[in-house]
Design an enzyme around this catalytic site. Structure first.
Site, short mmCIF file in Angstrom:
data_model
loop_
_atom_site.label_atom_id
_atom_site.label_comp_id
_atom_site.label_asym_id
_atom_site.label_seq_id
_atom_site.Cartn_x
_atom_site.Cartn_y
_atom_site.Cartn_z
N LYS A 63 0.81 -1.23 0.00
CA LYS A 63 0.00 0.00 0.00
C LYS A 63 0.84 1.27 0.00
CE LYS A 63 -4.20 -1.70 2.21
NZ LYS A 63 -5.12 -1.61 3.34
N ASP A 93 -10.05 2.88 2.00
CA ASP A 93 -10.14 2.45 3.40
C ASP A 93 -10.66 3.59 4.28
OD1 ASP A 93 -9.20 -0.15 3.06
OD2 ASP A 93 -7.10 0.42 3.35
P1 NDP Z 1 0.64 -3.21 9.16
O1 NDP Z 1 1.61 -4.34 9.02
O2 NDP Z 1 0.83 -2.00 8.31
O3 NDP Z 1 0.60 -2.71 10.70
C1 NDP Z 1 0.56 -3.61 11.73
C2 NDP Z 1 0.41 -2.87 13.08
O4 NDP Z 1 0.19 -3.87 14.06
C3 NDP Z 1 1.64 -2.10 13.52
O5 NDP Z 1 1.22 -0.97 14.26
C4 NDP Z 1 2.37 -3.08 14.44
O6 NDP Z 1 3.12 -2.46 15.46
C5 NDP Z 1 1.19 -3.79 15.07
N1 NDP Z 1 1.53 -5.14 15.51
C6 NDP Z 1 1.85 -6.20 14.72
N2 NDP Z 1 2.08 -7.28 15.47
C7 NDP Z 1 1.92 -6.89 16.79
C8 NDP Z 1 2.03 -7.55 18.04
N3 NDP Z 1 2.39 -8.84 18.13
N4 NDP Z 1 1.78 -6.85 19.17
C9 NDP Z 1 1.43 -5.54 19.10
N5 NDP Z 1 1.32 -4.86 17.94
C10 NDP Z 1 1.55 -5.53 16.80
O7 NDP Z 1 -0.77 -3.85 8.90
P2 NDP Z 1 -2.15 -3.13 8.45
O8 NDP Z 1 -2.34 -1.92 9.27
O9 NDP Z 1 -2.19 -2.98 7.00
O10 NDP Z 1 -3.22 -4.26 8.84
C11 NDP Z 1 -3.45 -4.59 10.20
C12 NDP Z 1 -4.64 -5.51 10.34
O11 NDP Z 1 -5.83 -4.87 9.87
C13 NDP Z 1 -4.54 -6.81 9.53
O12 NDP Z 1 -5.02 -7.86 10.33
C14 NDP Z 1 -5.45 -6.60 8.34
O13 NDP Z 1 -6.01 -7.79 7.88
C15 NDP Z 1 -6.52 -5.70 8.95
N6 NDP Z 1 -7.14 -4.85 7.94
C16 NDP Z 1 -8.51 -4.94 7.76
C17 NDP Z 1 -9.14 -4.16 6.83
C18 NDP Z 1 -10.61 -4.27 6.66
O14 NDP Z 1 -11.12 -3.79 5.65
N7 NDP Z 1 -11.32 -4.84 7.61
C19 NDP Z 1 -8.40 -3.21 5.98
C20 NDP Z 1 -6.98 -3.19 6.23
C21 NDP Z 1 -6.39 -4.00 7.18
P3 NDP Z 1 4.63 -1.93 15.24
O15 NDP Z 1 4.48 -0.58 14.56
O16 NDP Z 1 5.18 -1.86 16.60
O17 NDP Z 1 5.32 -2.93 14.35
#
Ligand code: NDP
Length: 294
Positions: free
Chosen positions: A70, A113
């Site tokens: 993205k 989104d």
């Molecule tokens: P990104 O990889 O861009 O971001 C992930 C975020 O989650 C970061 O802030 C990261 O923190 C945090 N994170 C990951 N693992 C952990 C953990 N073990 N403990 C705490 N924090 C954690 O992903 P996206 O934002 O693109 O997507 C996130 C979720 O949202 C996915 O599950 C995706 O499927 C869902 N989603 C749903 C949509 C919908 O239409 N319903 C649309 C888009 C996404 P850090 O910065 O510290 O690494």
């Protein structure tokens, strides 16, 4: 219509094992009798540039862009909408491929989104403009950027962002234009419980709780959740995460990420085809696919 007139769109991401988008869009095309097809196209991160240029060369009408492309896709697009530019993330490409050889192919980038999240939130009964509230967003990735932009646009006056990495959270909030107050804090159990107690909305945007690691949750086990909270979990597989189960048991209103997926998809559908999306058909197709997965 002949096979050669079929119009193609699709999804670029890596990996693409469990996407609902192909069934959702193909059901919508069929319902409106449109000779369009939506394909899932796994694209390795190092192949994104040739993949985007290849879509244009092959006459695709557009695409959805998902994790991890993205943000990386922006340099390969001719024009990016102001929203998508500000949050630095594009989830929809619209490709104009004029038949006359004098005009150039043009690839435009959008982020559906942002309005998709807001539509789903209002559909579920929470209107940020009415609640005048404080919202807590957990996570600072691509989806959190869209969620924060949507909440700031819709009247939230105080946004609290909790994230594992404070550096990532600051990178995200530093780029957001707003007159509202934004507070960035580390994601700990104590801070999460304390900040949500004073808030009307909790939005979870990390992958915690997603299948197959369904035992994970940001909310500490055994701690009651405020009953007046509205909880939005972007995860939709499983349909009820531990976080949502907790919310339901506490009497809090709650919604999973399925309606957001449908709304962002329906907005992409409209950008590509110019037709009003058949929301109920798209909803049913997603639910059937999720039920089929068990
Ligand atoms: P990104 O990889 O861009 O971001 C992930 C975020 O989650 C970061 O802030 C990261 O923190 C945090 N994170 C990951 N693992 C952990 C953990 N073990 N403990 C705490 N924090 C954690 O992903 P996206 O934002 O693109 O997507 C996130 C979720 O949202 C996915 O599950 C995706 O499927 C869902 N989603 C749903 C949509 C919908 O239409 N319903 C649309 C888009 C996404 P850090 O910065 O510290 O690494």
């Amino acid at each position: 219509m002949t096979e050669s007139q079929t119009q193609y769109v699709g999804l670029l991401g890596w990996p693409l094992d469990h996407s609902l988008s192909p069934v959702m869009h193909n059901a919508a095309f069929e319902a409106l009798d449109l000779n369009w097809r939506y394909l899932a196209m796994p694209v390795r991160p190092d192949q994104l540039a040739p993949a985007v240029h290849g879509l244009a060369a092959l006459g695709f009408r557009g695409a959805n862009i998902t994790i991890p492309h993205k943000q990386a896709v922006l340099p390969f697009i001719d024009w990016v909408s102001p929203d998508a530019q500000e949050i630095g993330a594009v989830n929809t490409l619209v490709i104009e491929n004029p038949p006359d050889l004098q005009s150039h192919v043009c690839c435009r980038g959008y982020n559906t989104d942002v309005p998709g999240f807001l539509q789903a939130l209002r559909w579920a009964g929470y209107d940020p403009a009415q609640e005048h509230g404080q919202a807590v967003v957990v996570g600072a990735g691509g989806s959190a950027r869209a969620v924060c932009r949507a909440l700031l646009d819709s009247g939230i006056r105080h946004l609290i962002v909790l994230n594992r990495s404070l550096e990532h959270a600051h990178q995200m909030t530093d780029g957001l234009k707003t007159t509202a107050t934004i507070t960035v804090l580390p994601l700990t159990n104590e801070i999460l419980v304390e900040t949500t107690r004073k808030s009307s909305l909790l939005v979870h945007t990390t992958p915690l709780g997603t299948w197959p690691r369904t035992d994970q949750s940001i909310w500490p086990e055994g701690t009651p959740m405020p009953g007046n909270l509205f909880v939005f979990d972007l995860v939709y597989n499983p349909v009820e995460t531990h976080l949502l189960e907790h919310a339901r048991r506490s009497g809090a209103r709650a919604i999973n990420g399925l309606e957001m997926l449908i709304r962002q998809g329906s907005l992409s559908f409209e950008l590509w085809t110019g037709h009003k999306p058949p929301l109920e058909v798209m909803r049913r197709a997603c639910q059937e696919k999720l039920n089929h997965r068990g």
